[in-house]
Design a protein around this motif. Sequence first.
Motif, PDB file in Angstrom:
ATOM      1  N   ALA A  61       1.713  99.191  33.864  1.00  0.00           N
ATOM      2  CA  ALA A  61       0.299  99.305  34.227  1.00  0.00           C
ATOM      3  C   ALA A  61      -0.493  98.101  33.731  1.00  0.00           C
ATOM      4  CB  ALA A  61      -0.285 100.595  33.667  1.00  0.00           C
ATOM      5  N   TYR A  62      -0.156  97.573  32.545  1.00  0.00           N
ATOM      6  CA  TYR A  62      -0.847  96.383  32.046  1.00  0.00           C
ATOM      7  C   TYR A  62      -0.606  95.211  32.997  1.00  0.00           C
ATOM      8  CZ  TYR A  62      -0.331  99.037  27.630  1.00  0.00           C
ATOM      9  OH  TYR A  62      -0.310  99.993  26.663  1.00  0.00           O
ATOM     10  N   ALA A  63       0.659  95.042  33.411  1.00  0.00           N
ATOM     11  CA  ALA A  63       0.995  93.933  34.309  1.00  0.00           C
ATOM     12  C   ALA A  63       0.276  94.082  35.646  1.00  0.00           C
ATOM     13  CB  ALA A  63       2.507  93.868  34.515  1.00  0.00           C
ATOM     14  N   LEU A  70      -8.314  93.108  37.103  1.00  0.00           N
ATOM     15  CA  LEU A  70      -9.232  93.987  36.383  1.00  0.00           C
ATOM     16  C   LEU A  70      -9.835  93.270  35.178  1.00  0.00           C
ATOM     17  CD1 LEU A  70      -7.390  97.445  36.354  1.00  0.00           C
ATOM     18  CD2 LEU A  70      -9.115  96.602  37.960  1.00  0.00           C
ATOM     19  N   GLY A  71     -10.974  93.802  34.730  1.00  0.00           N
ATOM     20  CA  GLY A  71     -11.617  93.227  33.562  1.00  0.00           C
ATOM     21  C   GLY A  71     -10.890  93.537  32.279  1.00  0.00           C
ATOM     22  N   ALA A 101      -0.184  96.274  20.648  1.00  0.00           N
ATOM     23  CA  ALA A 101       0.773  95.172  20.520  1.00  0.00           C
ATOM     24  C   ALA A 101       1.607  95.012  21.792  1.00  0.00           C
ATOM     25  CB  ALA A 101       1.675  95.411  19.307  1.00  0.00           C
ATOM     26  N   ASP A 102       2.018  96.133  22.384  1.00  0.00           N
ATOM     27  CA  ASP A 102       2.770  96.075  23.646  1.00  0.00           C
ATOM     28  C   ASP A 102       1.941  95.396  24.727  1.00  0.00           C
ATOM     29  OD1 ASP A 102       4.913  97.464  22.558  1.00  0.00           O
ATOM     30  OD2 ASP A 102       4.381  99.384  23.485  1.00  0.00           O
ATOM     31  N   ASP A 109      -3.465  86.641  26.990  1.00  0.00           N
ATOM     32  CA  ASP A 109      -4.917  86.569  27.142  1.00  0.00           C
ATOM     33  C   ASP A 109      -5.352  86.680  28.603  1.00  0.00           C
ATOM     34  OD1 ASP A 109      -5.445  86.248  24.406  1.00  0.00           O
ATOM     35  OD2 ASP A 109      -5.090  84.087  24.505  1.00  0.00           O
ATOM     36  N   ASP A 110      -4.442  87.092  29.485  1.00  0.00           N
ATOM     37  CA  ASP A 110      -4.773  87.197  30.908  1.00  0.00           C
ATOM     38  C   ASP A 110      -5.568  88.453  31.237  1.00  0.00           C
ATOM     39  OD1 ASP A 110      -3.452  84.827  31.408  1.00  0.00           O
ATOM     40  OD2 ASP A 110      -1.550  85.816  31.887  1.00  0.00           O
ATOM     41  N   LEU A 111      -5.647  89.375  30.299  1.00  0.00           N
ATOM     42  CA  LEU A 111      -6.361  90.636  30.486  1.00  0.00           C
ATOM     43  C   LEU A 111      -6.928  91.039  29.135  1.00  0.00           C
ATOM     44  CD1 LEU A 111      -6.764  93.201  32.466  1.00  0.00           C
ATOM     45  CD2 LEU A 111      -4.826  94.169  31.196  1.00  0.00           C
ATOM     46  N   LEU A 112      -8.162  91.546  29.128  1.00  0.00           N
ATOM     47  CA  LEU A 112      -8.731  92.005  27.871  1.00  0.00           C
ATOM     48  C   LEU A 112      -8.088  93.332  27.463  1.00  0.00           C
ATOM     49  CD1 LEU A 112     -12.545  91.221  28.107  1.00  0.00           C
ATOM     50  CD2 LEU A 112     -10.840  90.134  26.647  1.00  0.00           C
ATOM     51  N   VAL A 113      -7.521  93.330  26.273  1.00  0.00           N
ATOM     52  CA  VAL A 113      -6.952  94.541  25.699  1.00  0.00           C
ATOM     53  C   VAL A 113      -8.009  95.154  24.790  1.00  0.00           C
ATOM     54  CG1 VAL A 113      -5.122  95.516  24.267  1.00  0.00           C
ATOM     55  CG2 VAL A 113      -4.616  93.615  25.841  1.00  0.00           C
ATOM     56  N   MET A 114      -8.505  96.321  25.189  1.00  0.00           N
ATOM     57  CA  MET A 114      -9.565  97.017  24.469  1.00  0.00           C
ATOM     58  C   MET A 114      -8.982  98.284  23.846  1.00  0.00           C
ATOM     59  SD  MET A 114     -12.547  96.795  27.375  1.00  0.00           S
ATOM     60  CE  MET A 114     -13.045  95.232  28.118  1.00  0.00           C
TER      61      MET A 114
END
Length: 323
Positions: A61-63, A70-71, A101-102, A109-114
């Motif tokens: 889903a992250y990929a 997505l933001g 971490a995953d 840094d291609d997607l903001l991990v919140m």
Amino acid sequence: MIERPRRLRSTAAVRRLVRETHLVPSQLVLPMFVAEGITEPRPIASMPGVVQHSRESARKAYAEAVELGLGGVMLFGVPEHKDAQGSGALDPEGILNVAIADARAEVGDDLLVMSDLCLDEFTDHGHCGVLDAHGRVDNDATVEIYGRMGVAQAQAGAHVVAPSGMMDGQIDVIRRDLDVAGHEDVVVLAYAAKYASAFYGPFREAVDSSLQGDRRTYQQDPGNRRESLRETLLDVEQGADIVMVKPAMSYLDILADVRAAVDVPVAAYQVSGEYAMVEAAAAQGWIDRDRAIDESLLSIRRAGADIVLTYWAAEVARRLRSR
């Protein structure tokens, strides 16, 4: 007749040309639930189409979120074990910190991990903070834990930490502890105006909530409007980089007030109950599902949100890309 406003509605092309409010994928953030100890995604009955992810399904889903533009993703952890102190929130091997971490390993840094910064998913009583000897949420003891939790999430790789507990002074302590630990670049997204809402019901299934009682002593009273500005301005003063209104659709007046009052970005959370109502009505054939989704998101953007957290983020982004 000189004034004929209908001229600007006469065709789809002209409507697109003059449309005032738009949806783009980069404005949308996908909330995600990552559960400990499962190997396959687990459906959430009250939120059709939403799951508790395994670590592996979450990575996919992250990929996909990166591919869709997505933001960001907002991560919530669902632990197997809870205690009165919510100690799993601080554990580097706890499910939320591992999920962060995953995500960073997958997207960089291609997607903001919140990450959600709150104890409710980790406490056996289900409250957003630790309890005192009288069974009340201890504000000051809780915010000290929040500060440590923010550092733990930053060390795991979170770009953005999102305090959602509505404790007095939480932004000040979290910002202080992040800076002291050398995480000056980590963004703080404050749940600045968060109401004690009936629309959170399905979310509690999503995180296997253990809540005993309610959260009315710390979340805002739905009858209050001016109070939201007090809360928001305090958060900005204490260092919030982004402020958020939650829920969204029943609080569009609050959202508009906040947008007019601050010069930082404003987010809104389209919560689980809002999602579930549209899905349930659409399943009965009572509404046009896709149009209702788009209209609900446009209403939130039109009221002033720069950023919208929505469980439909990936679906809407796919649809936008195909147009």
